[in-house]
Design a protein around this motif. Structure first.
Motif, PDB file in Angstrom:
ATOM      1  N   MET A  22       0.825  -1.317   0.131  1.00  0.00           N
ATOM      2  CA  MET A  22       0.012   0.029  -0.030  1.00  0.00           C
ATOM      3  C   MET A  22       0.798   1.181  -0.021  1.00  0.00           C
ATOM      4  O   MET A  22       1.799   1.559   0.879  1.00  0.00           O
ATOM      5  CB  MET A  22      -0.832   0.054   1.300  1.00  0.00           C
ATOM      6  N   LEU A  54      -3.578   2.041  -4.102  1.00  0.00           N
ATOM      7  CA  LEU A  54      -4.348   2.866  -3.060  1.00  0.00           C
ATOM      8  C   LEU A  54      -4.031   4.245  -3.306  1.00  0.00           C
ATOM      9  O   LEU A  54      -4.486   5.494  -2.806  1.00  0.00           O
ATOM     10  CB  LEU A  54      -4.792   2.315  -1.783  1.00  0.00           C
ATOM     11  N   HIS A  59     -14.917  -0.298   4.157  1.00  0.00           N
ATOM     12  CA  HIS A  59     -15.008  -1.691   3.244  1.00  0.00           C
ATOM     13  C   HIS A  59     -14.309  -2.782   4.271  1.00  0.00           C
ATOM     14  O   HIS A  59     -13.667  -2.622   5.314  1.00  0.00           O
ATOM     15  CB  HIS A  59     -14.246  -1.644   2.178  1.00  0.00           C
ATOM     16  N   ASP A 109     -11.987  -6.233   3.654  1.00  0.00           N
ATOM     17  CA  ASP A 109     -10.908  -6.643   2.547  1.00  0.00           C
ATOM     18  C   ASP A 109     -11.529  -7.878   1.888  1.00  0.00           C
ATOM     19  O   ASP A 109     -11.937  -8.969   2.660  1.00  0.00           O
ATOM     20  CB  ASP A 109      -9.607  -6.937   3.312  1.00  0.00           C
ATOM     21  N   LEU A 138      -1.440  -5.010   8.966  1.00  0.00           N
ATOM     22  CA  LEU A 138      -0.848  -3.927   8.082  1.00  0.00           C
ATOM     23  C   LEU A 138       0.419  -3.392   8.788  1.00  0.00           C
ATOM     24  O   LEU A 138       0.235  -2.886  10.189  1.00  0.00           O
ATOM     25  CB  LEU A 138      -2.058  -2.470   8.068  1.00  0.00           C
ATOM     26  N   THR A 150      -5.941   5.552   9.565  1.00  0.00           N
ATOM     27  CA  THR A 150      -7.037   4.296   9.323  1.00  0.00           C
ATOM     28  C   THR A 150      -7.986   4.187  10.353  1.00  0.00           C
ATOM     29  O   THR A 150      -7.717   4.029  11.426  1.00  0.00           O
ATOM     30  CB  THR A 150      -6.150   2.911   9.051  1.00  0.00           C
ATOM     31  N   TRP A 202      -6.584  -6.646  12.213  1.00  0.00           N
ATOM     32  CA  TRP A 202      -8.055  -6.593  12.396  1.00  0.00           C
ATOM     33  C   TRP A 202      -8.705  -7.758  11.789  1.00  0.00           C
ATOM     34  O   TRP A 202      -8.183  -8.497  11.162  1.00  0.00           O
ATOM     35  CB  TRP A 202      -8.600  -5.255  11.532  1.00  0.00           C
ATOM     36  N   HIS A 220     -13.129  -1.151   7.881  1.00  0.00           N
ATOM     37  CA  HIS A 220     -12.120  -0.064   8.015  1.00  0.00           C
ATOM     38  C   HIS A 220     -12.213   0.898   6.794  1.00  0.00           C
ATOM     39  O   HIS A 220     -12.706   0.558   5.651  1.00  0.00           O
ATOM     40  CB  HIS A 220     -10.401  -0.869   8.136  1.00  0.00           C
ATOM     41  N   ARG A 271      -9.582   4.645   5.359  1.00  0.00           N
ATOM     42  CA  ARG A 271      -8.308   5.538   5.318  1.00  0.00           C
ATOM     43  C   ARG A 271      -8.414   6.949   5.056  1.00  0.00           C
ATOM     44  O   ARG A 271      -9.340   7.222   3.843  1.00  0.00           O
ATOM     45  CB  ARG A 271      -7.254   4.890   4.363  1.00  0.00           C
ATOM     46  N   ARG A 313       3.920   7.482   1.919  1.00  0.00           N
ATOM     47  CA  ARG A 313       3.432   6.482   2.862  1.00  0.00           C
ATOM     48  C   ARG A 313       3.760   5.178   2.220  1.00  0.00           C
ATOM     49  O   ARG A 313       3.442   4.720   1.199  1.00  0.00           O
ATOM     50  CB  ARG A 313       1.803   6.784   3.010  1.00  0.00           C
ATOM     51  N   ARG A 345       0.804  -5.100   3.627  1.00  0.00           N
ATOM     52  CA  ARG A 345      -0.200  -5.812   4.215  1.00  0.00           C
ATOM     53  C   ARG A 345      -0.178  -7.180   3.928  1.00  0.00           C
ATOM     54  O   ARG A 345       0.320  -7.486   2.847  1.00  0.00           O
ATOM     55  CB  ARG A 345      -1.559  -5.103   3.815  1.00  0.00           C
TER      56      ARG A 345
HETATM   57  C1  SIN Z   1      -6.556  -1.246   3.442  1.00  0.00           C
HETATM   58  O1  SIN Z   1      -7.662  -0.997   2.991  1.00  0.00           O
HETATM   59  O2  SIN Z   1      -6.113  -2.367   3.531  1.00  0.00           O
HETATM   60  C2  SIN Z   1      -5.812  -0.095   3.280  1.00  0.00           C
HETATM   61  C3  SIN Z   1      -5.540   0.696   4.830  1.00  0.00           C
HETATM   62  C4  SIN Z   1      -4.513   1.634   4.917  1.00  0.00           C
HETATM   63  O3  SIN Z   1      -3.729   1.968   3.885  1.00  0.00           O
HETATM   64  O4  SIN Z   1      -4.289   2.414   6.012  1.00  0.00           O
END
Ligand code: SIN
Length: 297
Positions: free
Chosen positions: A93, A106, A114, A116, A129, A141, A258, A265, A267, A276, A280
């Protein structure tokens, strides 16, 4: 009798709807069974766990994740769908570009609430993550407790979803980008993806959670589109309430894990000029199910 390693694990709840810090654990070393059991019990209780100050390479991240089960391969992405060689279970990510090409997925965008890979027939039970680079601001997040969302659902809404299922669209990611190899969806009923029960029973805790997955192109099976839209809008308005949520402000070396069976979750966006980078991985699961006998309890 408690296994010896259990005593080395301290659990500090975040104090809100979900989330806890785990203290006293170095994830770069194998956890003994007592410590692992304590972490797993805390995960079931708090839904989201944070381990600060970790120093993990990819094999270390994968080794810890594998304590919870086999791992899923990274999902199909919009921009960068090359495997993270030699670790196809790792999803990168990131908004970082090298030679003009994104190294991850992303970007810097907001990701909507959403779960995952909920568009697959079998969905990952959890995701981990790990932060390698964080922007000075933004990119937080958020996690939301879907047990609590279901428990507090108004009675008419709860009646309306018992025994109902929802289609989870696989064509776009949580930032709204079309995944590689997919075409745009005009009618949610034609969306590619899986159908899952809206009330989901957690196989380990036996508690029920609201399982919405993702809003875009969702539809409730067996309802006319206008009724499906109306019901989904009301469910999402409830599920998105701030009292169910907790936000992670990232530091380098944070590992968050999680439980996708009972938490959603999202972001926040961040400044595209800052960097960044997160790695993950996701723990394979089974097909989401609803056990009606849990409603009587
Ligand atoms: C995700 O949806 O897994 C990404 C969350 C993130 O980048 O903080």
């Amino acid at each position: 009798m408690d296994l010896p390693g259990k005593k080395s694990v301290t659990v500090v709840p975040a104090g809100g709807a979900l989330g806890a810090d785990i203290i006293g654990v170095d994830l770069s070393r194998p956890l003994d069974d007592g410590a692992f059991k304590a972490v797993e019990a805390a995960w079931h209780r708090h839904l989201v766990l944070r381990f600060r100050g970790q120093r993990l390479d990819d094999p270390g991240l994968l080794a810890f994740a594998r304590r919870f089960g086999a791992l899923d391969k990274a999902p199909v992405h919009a921009v960068n769908d090359t495997d993270h060689d030699p670790y196809p279970e790792i999803t990168v990510m990131s908004n970082i570009k090298v030679d003009g090409k994104p190294i991850g997925n992303l970007g810097h965008y907001e990701a909507e609430w959403h779960t995952d890979m909920s568009y697959n027939e079998t969905t990952p039970i959890g995701s981990l993550l790990y932060s390698l680079e964080v922007p000075p601001e933004g990119g937080d997040t958020g996690f939301s407790n879907m047990y609590r969302a279901l428990e507090t659902l108004p009675a008419d809404l709860k009646r309306a979803i018992v025994g109902r299922s929802c289609k989870h669209d696989s064509s776009r990611n949580s930032a709204g980008e079309l995944r590689k190899g997919y075409t745009d969806v005009t009618d949610p009923r034609d969306a590619p993806g899986a159908v899952h029960p809206i009330i989901r029973t957690h196989p380990a805790t036996r508690r029920n959670a609201l399982f919405l997955g993702r809003r875009r192109n969702a539809c409730i099976v067996g309802l006319p589109m206008d009724e499906s839209e109306d019901l989904l809008n009301r469910l999402w308005a409830h599920a998105g309430k701030p009292e169910f949520a907790w936000y992670q402000k990232w530091k380098v070396g944070d590992l968050i894990m999680w439980d996708n069976r009972c938490a959603m979750h999202r972001r926040d966006a961040f400044d595209p000029a800052s960097r960044r980078l997160m790695h993950r991985t996701q723990i394979k699961g089974d097909k989401p199910f609803f056990d009606p006998s849990t409603l009587a309890a």
